[in-house]
Design an enzyme around this catalytic site. Structure first.
Site, short mmCIF file in Angstrom:
data_model
loop_
_atom_site.label_atom_id
_atom_site.label_comp_id
_atom_site.label_asym_id
_atom_site.label_seq_id
_atom_site.Cartn_x
_atom_site.Cartn_y
_atom_site.Cartn_z
N TYR A 45 -6.74 -6.79 18.94
CA TYR A 45 -7.57 -5.72 19.51
C TYR A 45 -6.94 -5.25 20.81
CZ TYR A 45 -11.84 -4.30 17.23
OH TYR A 45 -12.73 -3.69 16.41
N GLU A 47 -8.18 -2.10 22.68
CA GLU A 47 -8.84 -0.86 23.13
C GLU A 47 -8.36 -0.50 24.53
OE1 GLU A 47 -12.94 -1.80 22.50
OE2 GLU A 47 -12.92 -0.99 20.48
N THR A 217 1.25 14.12 11.64
CA THR A 217 1.21 12.81 11.00
C THR A 217 2.60 12.21 11.10
OG1 THR A 217 1.74 13.79 8.86
CG2 THR A 217 -0.58 13.42 9.32
N LYS A 220 4.85 12.04 6.50
CA LYS A 220 5.35 13.05 5.55
C LYS A 220 6.87 13.16 5.72
CE LYS A 220 0.91 15.46 5.29
NZ LYS A 220 0.07 15.05 6.43
N ARG A 226 1.58 5.57 7.63
CA ARG A 226 0.48 6.53 7.51
C ARG A 226 -0.26 6.59 8.85
NH1 ARG A 226 -1.41 9.09 3.14
NH2 ARG A 226 0.51 8.49 2.10
#
Ligand code: DSN
Length: 404
Positions: A45, A47, A217, A220, A226
């Site tokens: 984690y 954040e 993104t 591609k 992804r």
């Protein structure tokens, strides 16, 4: 591992090995990227942002996130990058919320003309939360008509204009979009998701210095994991993007994906990546020229980038849906796609969209793509002829056996 998942994975491996992959938004990430995507970074984690987290033990994830940011800035020549957006859609959601209030007007390319759902479609948050006005391509040429776009912008006075597309085969003139945005006092956002790899290597003009904000993104043409990312040159906008990404829209960043994004950017800085993107363009050219020789109509009559939009309805009198199914039976994967001002429904369509990014990664060159075009043409023209389809499926198998 659960046996059903294992079987599905093995079948998917086979599918990816046996099929010619022509979906323009897909690619094959490197082993290093896959390794990082499946790595223990996923357990963490984190954040917040590097050196400013809400959790302890973030020193190693800080290293990879800072590296991803530095590489992204270097590749695209800008001052600020946020590499936390989980996807392209999230990147766009964050960008709009950073710059706009609910109900503000955005102007984007119509979906059937090649725009994306997040550029203002009614069935998407963008069309729901914001007031949307569309611009279109020219009905005859299929090209963006910048003077028509200017007129709509002057009339509608949007607060933000989106340039970028999911199914537009030509170069986008970001300087012209900038002059239109300036004329009406709008922000210019460029969604370069499809062409990011081309931009990274100078095969498509850069959205900088024209865009206020650039979304993308990584999976591609950029051939990474992804995910999404956002770039800007404006310090105030950068601060807003960071706050809107976390804590406004997203929670914990996907640190395994961010590590894989860092690797993706590292690869994109290499000479090999430049050669790869040059080949993507060469392959798209031969694919386009051969399909045209075969009498298949291409929207805009060709391509400048990695993708082509085939009007199979007017060329061959079949729908995009049918073309997708026929080709899938001989192990060629494509997606049905609306063409500009399509009279067919989105699940039927008059077109298919194909791209060269994935198969170029697997080593296809002009010779193979010429054959691919001939196979597509023969298959669609003889869709009822089982003998021909069987022969074409064998041709596909042979082409795929040539992949190392
Ligand atoms: N779904 C992607 C594409 O295929 O272009 C865009 O998000």
């Amino acid at each position: 591992m659960d046996t059903i998942i294992t079987k599905a994975l093995i079948k998917e491996q086979k599918r990816q090995k046996n099929n010619i992959e022509l979906i323009a938004s897909e690619n094959f990430a490197s082993k290093d990227i896959l390794k990082l995507q499946g790595s223990i970074f996923q357990n963490k984690y984190a954040e917040g942002y590097p050196n400013n987290r809400y959790y302890g033990g973030c020193e190693n994830v800080d290293t990879v996130e800072l590296l991803a940011i530095e590489y992204a800035k270097k590749i695209f020549g800008c001052n600020y990058a946020n590499v936390q957006p989980h996807s392209g859609s999230n990147a766009n959601l964050i960008a709009y919320n950073a710059l706009l209030n609910s109900g503000d007007k955005i102007m984007g390319l119509d979906l059937s003309c090649g725009g994306h759902l997040t550029h203002g479609s009614k069935v998407n948050f963008s069309g729901h939360n914001f007031c949307v006005v569309n611009y279109y391509v020219d009905e005859k040429t299929g090209l963006l008509d910048y003077e028509a776009i200017r007129e709509i912008a002057k009339e509608e006075k949007p607060k933000l204009i989106v340039a970028g597309a999911s199914a537009y085969p030509r170069r986008i003139d970001f300087a012209k979009f900038r002059s239109i945005a300036d004329e009406v006092g709008a922000y210019l956002m460029v969604d370069m998701a499809h062409i990011a790899g081309l931009v990274a290597t100078g095969n498509h003009p850069s959205p900088f210095p024209y865009a206020d904000i650039v979304t993308s993104t990584t999976h591609k043409t950029l051939r990474g994991p992804r995910g999404g990312f956002i770039l800007t040159n404006n310090e105030e906008i950068a601060k807003k993007i960071d706050k809107t990404t976390f804590p406004y829209i997203q929670g914990g960043p996907l640190m395994h994906t961010i590590a894989a994004k860092a690797q993706c950017f590292y690869e994109a800085l290499s000479e090999d990546f430049k050669k790869y993107q040059n080949q993507v363009i060469k392959n798209a050219q031969i694919l386009a020229n051969t399909l045209k020789e075969e009498g298949i109509k291409l929207i805009t009559d060709g391509t400048d980038n990695h993708l082509l939009l085939l009007d199979v309805k007017s060329s061959l009198n079949i729908s995009g849906q049918e073309a997708e199914t026929v080709l899938s039976k001989i192990n060629i994967t494509v997606n049905k796609n609306s063409i500009p001002f399509d009279k067919e429904k989105p699940k039927v369509t008059s077109g298919i969209r194909i791209g060269t990014a994935a198969m170029t990664t697997l080593g296809f060159k002009e010779e193979q793509f010429k054959q691919v075009a001939q196979i597509i043409s023969l298959s669609l023209k003889n869709k009822e002829d089982k003998k021909i389809q069987t022969k074409l499926k064998k041709d596909v198998k042979k082409l795929m056996e040539g992949v190392k």
